[in-house]
Design a protein around this motif. Structure first.
Motif, PDB file in Angstrom:
ATOM      1  N   SER A  32     -36.006  20.884   7.050  1.00 13.49           N
ATOM      2  CA  SER A  32     -34.770  20.373   7.067  1.00 13.49           C
ATOM      3  C   SER A  32     -34.228  20.934   8.540  1.00 13.49           C
ATOM      4  CB  SER A  32     -33.828  21.066   6.063  1.00 13.49           C
ATOM      5  OG  SER A  32     -33.959  20.467   4.452  1.00 13.49           O
ATOM      6  N   GLY A  33     -32.907  20.714   8.760  1.00 16.46           N
ATOM      7  CA  GLY A  33     -32.455  20.984  10.146  1.00 16.46           C
ATOM      8  C   GLY A  33     -30.881  21.050   9.917  1.00 16.46           C
ATOM      9  N   CYS A  34     -30.226  21.651  11.138  1.00 11.37           N
ATOM     10  CA  CYS A  34     -28.866  21.710  11.288  1.00 11.37           C
ATOM     11  C   CYS A  34     -28.699  21.868  12.493  1.00 11.37           C
ATOM     12  CB  CYS A  34     -28.312  22.453  10.233  1.00 11.37           C
ATOM     13  SG  CYS A  34     -28.918  24.325  10.294  1.00 11.37           S
ATOM     14  N   SER A  35     -27.403  21.900  13.056  1.00 13.90           N
ATOM     15  CA  SER A  35     -26.781  22.135  14.332  1.00 13.90           C
ATOM     16  C   SER A  35     -25.686  23.288  14.034  1.00 13.90           C
ATOM     17  CB  SER A  35     -26.406  20.983  15.042  1.00 13.90           C
ATOM     18  OG  SER A  35     -27.378  20.386  15.690  1.00 13.90           O
ATOM     19  N   ILE A  36     -25.894  24.371  14.902  1.00 12.61           N
ATOM     20  CA  ILE A  36     -24.861  25.460  14.866  1.00 12.61           C
ATOM     21  C   ILE A  36     -24.255  25.798  16.201  1.00 12.61           C
ATOM     22  CG2 ILE A  36     -24.197  27.883  13.848  1.00 12.61           C
ATOM     23  CD1 ILE A  36     -26.508  27.396  11.894  1.00 12.61           C
ATOM     24  N   LYS A  37     -23.024  25.951  16.369  1.00 12.02           N
ATOM     25  CA  LYS A  37     -22.257  26.173  17.591  1.00 12.02           C
ATOM     26  C   LYS A  37     -22.236  27.622  17.623  1.00 12.02           C
ATOM     27  CE  LYS A  37     -18.710  23.997  20.395  1.00 12.02           C
ATOM     28  NZ  LYS A  37     -19.501  22.896  20.943  1.00 12.02           N
ATOM     29  N   GLY A  38     -22.477  28.255  19.120  1.00 10.56           N
ATOM     30  CA  GLY A  38     -22.284  29.743  19.041  1.00 10.56           C
ATOM     31  C   GLY A  38     -23.622  30.181  20.211  1.00 10.56           C
ATOM     32  N   ASP A  39     -23.395  31.530  20.249  1.00  9.92           N
ATOM     33  CA  ASP A  39     -24.572  32.196  21.284  1.00  9.92           C
ATOM     34  C   ASP A  39     -25.419  32.371  20.452  1.00  9.92           C
ATOM     35  OD1 ASP A  39     -23.774  34.565  19.997  1.00  9.92           O
ATOM     36  OD2 ASP A  39     -22.375  34.945  21.615  1.00  9.92           O
ATOM     37  N   LEU A  40     -26.667  33.029  21.038  1.00 14.06           N
ATOM     38  CA  LEU A  40     -27.933  32.966  20.280  1.00 14.06           C
ATOM     39  C   LEU A  40     -27.697  34.223  19.253  1.00 14.06           C
ATOM     40  CD1 LEU A  40     -31.134  33.146  20.368  1.00 14.06           C
ATOM     41  CD2 LEU A  40     -31.113  34.814  22.009  1.00 14.06           C
ATOM     42  N   LYS A  50     -29.986  23.940  17.945  1.00 13.86           N
ATOM     43  CA  LYS A  50     -30.565  23.134  16.978  1.00 13.86           C
ATOM     44  C   LYS A  50     -31.381  23.850  16.012  1.00 13.86           C
ATOM     45  CE  LYS A  50     -33.689  19.203  16.414  1.00 13.86           C
ATOM     46  NZ  LYS A  50     -34.942  18.601  16.800  1.00 13.86           N
ATOM     47  N   VAL A  51     -31.299  23.901  14.809  1.00 14.05           N
ATOM     48  CA  VAL A  51     -32.070  24.888  13.736  1.00 14.05           C
ATOM     49  C   VAL A  51     -32.956  23.903  12.996  1.00 14.05           C
ATOM     50  CG1 VAL A  51     -31.888  26.410  12.101  1.00 14.05           C
ATOM     51  CG2 VAL A  51     -30.114  26.469  14.071  1.00 14.05           C
ATOM     52  N   GLY A 110     -39.259  29.847   7.404  1.00 14.08           N
ATOM     53  CA  GLY A 110     -39.305  29.710   8.853  1.00 14.08           C
ATOM     54  C   GLY A 110     -38.461  29.304   9.489  1.00 14.08           C
ATOM     55  N   ILE A 111     -37.688  29.978  10.331  1.00 11.53           N
ATOM     56  CA  ILE A 111     -36.528  29.267  11.274  1.00 11.53           C
ATOM     57  C   ILE A 111     -36.761  29.106  12.733  1.00 11.53           C
ATOM     58  CG2 ILE A 111     -34.045  29.619  11.591  1.00 11.53           C
ATOM     59  CD1 ILE A 111     -33.874  31.070   9.172  1.00 11.53           C
ATOM     60  N   THR A 112     -36.702  28.129  13.284  1.00 12.68           N
ATOM     61  CA  THR A 112     -36.689  27.901  14.762  1.00 12.68           C
ATOM     62  C   THR A 112     -35.518  27.574  15.175  1.00 12.68           C
ATOM     63  OG1 THR A 112     -39.092  27.280  14.147  1.00 12.68           O
ATOM     64  CG2 THR A 112     -37.913  26.805  16.371  1.00 12.68           C
ATOM     65  N   MET A 113     -34.693  28.335  16.330  1.00 17.08           N
ATOM     66  CA  MET A 113     -33.771  28.125  16.975  1.00 17.08           C
ATOM     67  C   MET A 113     -33.904  27.405  18.400  1.00 17.08           C
ATOM     68  SD  MET A 113     -31.825  31.457  15.795  1.00 17.08           S
ATOM     69  CE  MET A 113     -30.504  31.232  17.153  1.00 17.08           C
ATOM     70  N   ARG A 114     -33.108  26.428  18.543  1.00 13.98           N
ATOM     71  CA  ARG A 114     -33.575  25.746  19.911  1.00 13.98           C
ATOM     72  C   ARG A 114     -32.078  25.561  20.751  1.00 13.98           C
ATOM     73  NH1 ARG A 114     -35.979  19.940  21.107  1.00 13.98           N
ATOM     74  NH2 ARG A 114     -35.519  19.683  23.251  1.00 13.98           N
ATOM     75  N   GLU A 115     -31.658  26.244  21.817  1.00 17.56           N
ATOM     76  CA  GLU A 115     -30.524  26.173  22.429  1.00 17.56           C
ATOM     77  C   GLU A 115     -30.603  24.935  23.305  1.00 17.56           C
ATOM     78  OE1 GLU A 115     -27.794  28.629  25.611  1.00 17.56           O
ATOM     79  OE2 GLU A 115     -29.927  28.976  25.504  1.00 17.56           O
ATOM     80  N   THR A 137     -24.963  35.264  17.579  1.00 15.68           N
ATOM     81  CA  THR A 137     -23.880  35.001  16.589  1.00 15.68           C
ATOM     82  C   THR A 137     -24.981  33.802  15.547  1.00 15.68           C
ATOM     83  OG1 THR A 137     -22.181  34.992  18.066  1.00 15.68           O
ATOM     84  CG2 THR A 137     -21.817  33.869  15.995  1.00 15.68           C
ATOM     85  N   VAL A 138     -25.364  32.533  16.223  1.00 14.28           N
ATOM     86  CA  VAL A 138     -26.052  31.877  15.282  1.00 14.28           C
ATOM     87  C   VAL A 138     -27.159  32.626  14.826  1.00 14.28           C
ATOM     88  CG1 VAL A 138     -27.475  29.849  15.327  1.00 14.28           C
ATOM     89  CG2 VAL A 138     -25.606  30.184  16.906  1.00 14.28           C
ATOM     90  N   LYS A 139     -27.959  33.421  15.072  1.00 15.25           N
ATOM     91  CA  LYS A 139     -29.091  34.278  14.488  1.00 15.25           C
ATOM     92  C   LYS A 139     -28.625  35.036  13.346  1.00 15.25           C
ATOM     93  CE  LYS A 139     -31.864  37.225  16.671  1.00 15.25           C
ATOM     94  NZ  LYS A 139     -32.772  37.698  17.601  1.00 15.25           N
ATOM     95  N   TYR A 140     -27.343  35.671  13.563  1.00 18.04           N
ATOM     96  CA  TYR A 140     -26.792  36.583  12.641  1.00 18.04           C
ATOM     97  C   TYR A 140     -26.502  35.676  11.452  1.00 18.04           C
ATOM     98  CZ  TYR A 140     -23.218  39.152  10.165  1.00 18.04           C
ATOM     99  OH  TYR A 140     -22.425  39.565   8.950  1.00 18.04           O
ATOM    100  N   LEU A 141     -25.647  34.350  11.708  1.00 15.19           N
ATOM    101  CA  LEU A 141     -25.275  33.662  10.551  1.00 15.19           C
ATOM    102  C   LEU A 141     -26.369  33.046   9.731  1.00 15.19           C
ATOM    103  CD1 LEU A 141     -22.571  31.400  12.416  1.00 15.19           C
ATOM    104  CD2 LEU A 141     -22.247  33.134  10.651  1.00 15.19           C
ATOM    105  N   LEU A 142     -27.544  32.923  10.224  1.00 15.68           N
ATOM    106  CA  LEU A 142     -28.820  32.296   9.768  1.00 15.68           C
ATOM    107  C   LEU A 142     -29.365  33.364   8.631  1.00 15.68           C
ATOM    108  CD1 LEU A 142     -30.104  30.420  12.654  1.00 15.68           C
ATOM    109  CD2 LEU A 142     -29.410  29.319  10.396  1.00 15.68           C
ATOM    110  N   ILE A 143     -29.455  34.513   9.404  1.00 16.45           N
ATOM    111  CA  ILE A 143     -30.219  35.754   8.606  1.00 16.45           C
ATOM    112  C   ILE A 143     -29.267  36.055   7.239  1.00 16.45           C
ATOM    113  CG2 ILE A 143     -30.586  38.132   8.906  1.00 16.45           C
ATOM    114  CD1 ILE A 143     -31.289  37.561  11.728  1.00 16.45           C
ATOM    115  N   LYS A 144     -27.920  35.901   7.661  1.00 15.76           N
ATOM    116  CA  LYS A 144     -27.204  36.390   6.336  1.00 15.76           C
ATOM    117  C   LYS A 144     -27.202  35.481   5.332  1.00 15.76           C
ATOM    118  CE  LYS A 144     -22.603  36.123   6.653  1.00 15.76           C
ATOM    119  NZ  LYS A 144     -21.235  36.118   7.082  1.00 15.76           N
TER     120      LYS A 144
END
Lengths: 315, 315
Positions: free
Chosen positions: B292-300, B265-266, B253-258, B302-309
């Motif tokens: 776990s968690g991480c922070s990723i720079k980018g728009d919604l 913040k993921v 389960g992934i939660t992204m917070r702008e 892009t970041v979603k695409y990176l996570l799904i990939k």
């Protein structure tokens, strides 16, 4: 009818054989966990024991009965567990109401009719009493028994969250985790898993939420039509009752669930010592101070009106 | 830099004075509970101690600091609690990064730079280590300390629900409940209270839920616009991360917070041993196997695409 201590209950169980163990209707984790724990324990002592369940065991509890099969014997001794009143036996009431030898329960409002009554309202769950009882009976706690006890304790305390939790509750949890109970699996099944149908049901239920008494009372409901539209069964209905009380400022959260028999099953959860048991007693129900229930006949608008009127008197 | 035992850490703390205790950024119940427990304990020993928090303490944790006020002294000894990496110190990093004398943590992925490092990854919470440490230091556990420890343990285990819970976790809970900790109030604040704004945020977040990898990965997100529209702050954001993993069949389960700084913040929560820490390490983050968690720079998008990939590679 006499009130007996836990030690006396242990002696009674040790001295008898051929048990039927009765659960309450709409069986939950505590009545099932208590019943199967006691059943497995009596069997380890070489005794005959069967569990009698009113209604279907929710599928998520199938892990409790993996190593259970009905035994063939003539019943000599009837025990009820987690059953606060005869009427809560449901379809079992007719057959057993005049022959219950031992009632084991943790509801302060207990009004059972039985030869021997062992009630400890300081216990968070009936399964907590069963655990102490089994130790008094010198039963070896197997993993199956530990899983049953953990199920009863964890479901009745909302995973050690509700105010009924005590130091003893945690001590027992620690002991049965050391004995190999599958708490991670059990928690996941009971607290960490939602079907997509349940998710949809929750969202639909949120849309029904209304506030009364200046925000101190929140009411939600499900109708048969809603349940049908989502293909939602008992599993999807579970846990809804905890939703309205969670809202900030709410002292009484009421959940109404329409049943096939023209009644609404009402669950009441309270904060700050508001007495849910007294509230439900007004409608012929009962339970605990912070968590009680009742059944009310009528249509949605009428039942809701009756509940709000009573809540306004109280809050 | 040396790895030390709990007993050695106890000696270090007993032998030193004038402490600054550091918490991690986006302070949660465990880092705050651990820090204030240690601070109160050191003060009962007649020592000077202050807690240094990066960012604002969420208002719901105000009960932790009721009896706290900043002391005036020159710092001689710096302790970090529940901080897995220097970068997680946030705005405290610059001032303290080269002068941390003792790191106390429960993250297996700990990569802190400190003179002495005391890590026990078998503990569900840093507060669990602190409790054992305080007993080794012969500190009397006051109610304030008990409340801090309970907060750390209960919030990091989802109220004893997550798989990191152990028999020791329950033993400690039992002990501090016996010592008078206000567990009912703490549970209510942390697990049983939702503001109406949070309720609305949850419903909005449910609408963002998407499934990938044949239903094994669920993603939800919040944007700054959503947060603004609901007037939702940090308090409303808490707990969202546990939502997507709960859905039946979901292993990640992934939660992204702008965030305001142009990053997301993921938070990643997993089931069935899927390694969330490895997954997040790929994006420069880390944590525990199941959380776990991480922070990723980018728009919604892009970041979603990176996570799904990345999720598709793993699942």
């Amino acid at each position: 009818m006499r009130m007996i201590t836990l030690t006396e209950a242990a002696t009674l169980l040790n001295e008898n054989d051929n048990f039927h163990i009765l659960t309450h209707r709409y069986p939950d984790g505590d009545t099932l966990g208590s019943a199967f724990a006691l059943c497995y324990a009596l069997r380890t002592l070489g005794k005959n024991a069967n569990v009698k369940v009113c209604g279907k065991i929710p599928s998520k509890f199938s892990y409790l009965t993996e190593n259970y099969c009905e035994q063939d014997f003539v019943c000599d001794f009837v025990v009820s567990v987690d059953v606060a009143a005869l009427s809560l036996l449901g379809e079992l009431e007719e057959e057993y109401k005049e022959r219950i030898n031992l009632c084991i329960d943790h509801h302060g409002s207990n009004s059972m009719v039985a030869d021997n009554i062992c009630v400890d309202a300081s216990c968070a769950a009936a399964a907590e009493i069963i655990y102490v009882l089994l130790k008094a009976m010198k039963v070896e706690i197997t993993r199956d028994i530990a899983n049953c006890i953990y199920t009863g304790i964890s479901t009745d305390t909302g995973c050690f969250c509700y105010t009924n939790t005590t130091a003893q509750t945690h001590h027992i949890a620690a002991e049965i985790i050391d004995l190999g109970c599958d708490f991670a699996l059990i928690n996941r099944i009971n607290f960490e898993t939602k079907t997509r149908a349940k998710l949809k049901m929750e969202r639909m239920v949120y849309d029904t939420m209304e506030f009364y008494c200046g925000g101190k009372c929140a009411i939600i409901y499900t109708t048969l039509a809603m349940q049908k539209a989502l293909g939602a069964g008992d599993d999807e209905m579970e846990g809804l009752a905890s939703i309205p009380r969670q809202i900030e400022g709410v002292k009484m959260g009421i959940t109404m669930r329409e049943k096939e028999d023209g009644t609404f099953k009402v669950s009441v959860r309270t904060n700050d010592g508001v007495n849910a048991s007294d509230f439900c007693a007004h409608f012929g129900g009962g339970g605990h101070v912070a968590a009680s229930g009742c059944s009310i006949k009528g249509d949605l608008a009428t039942v809701k009106y009756l509940l709000i009127k009573e809540a306004e008197k109280l809050l």
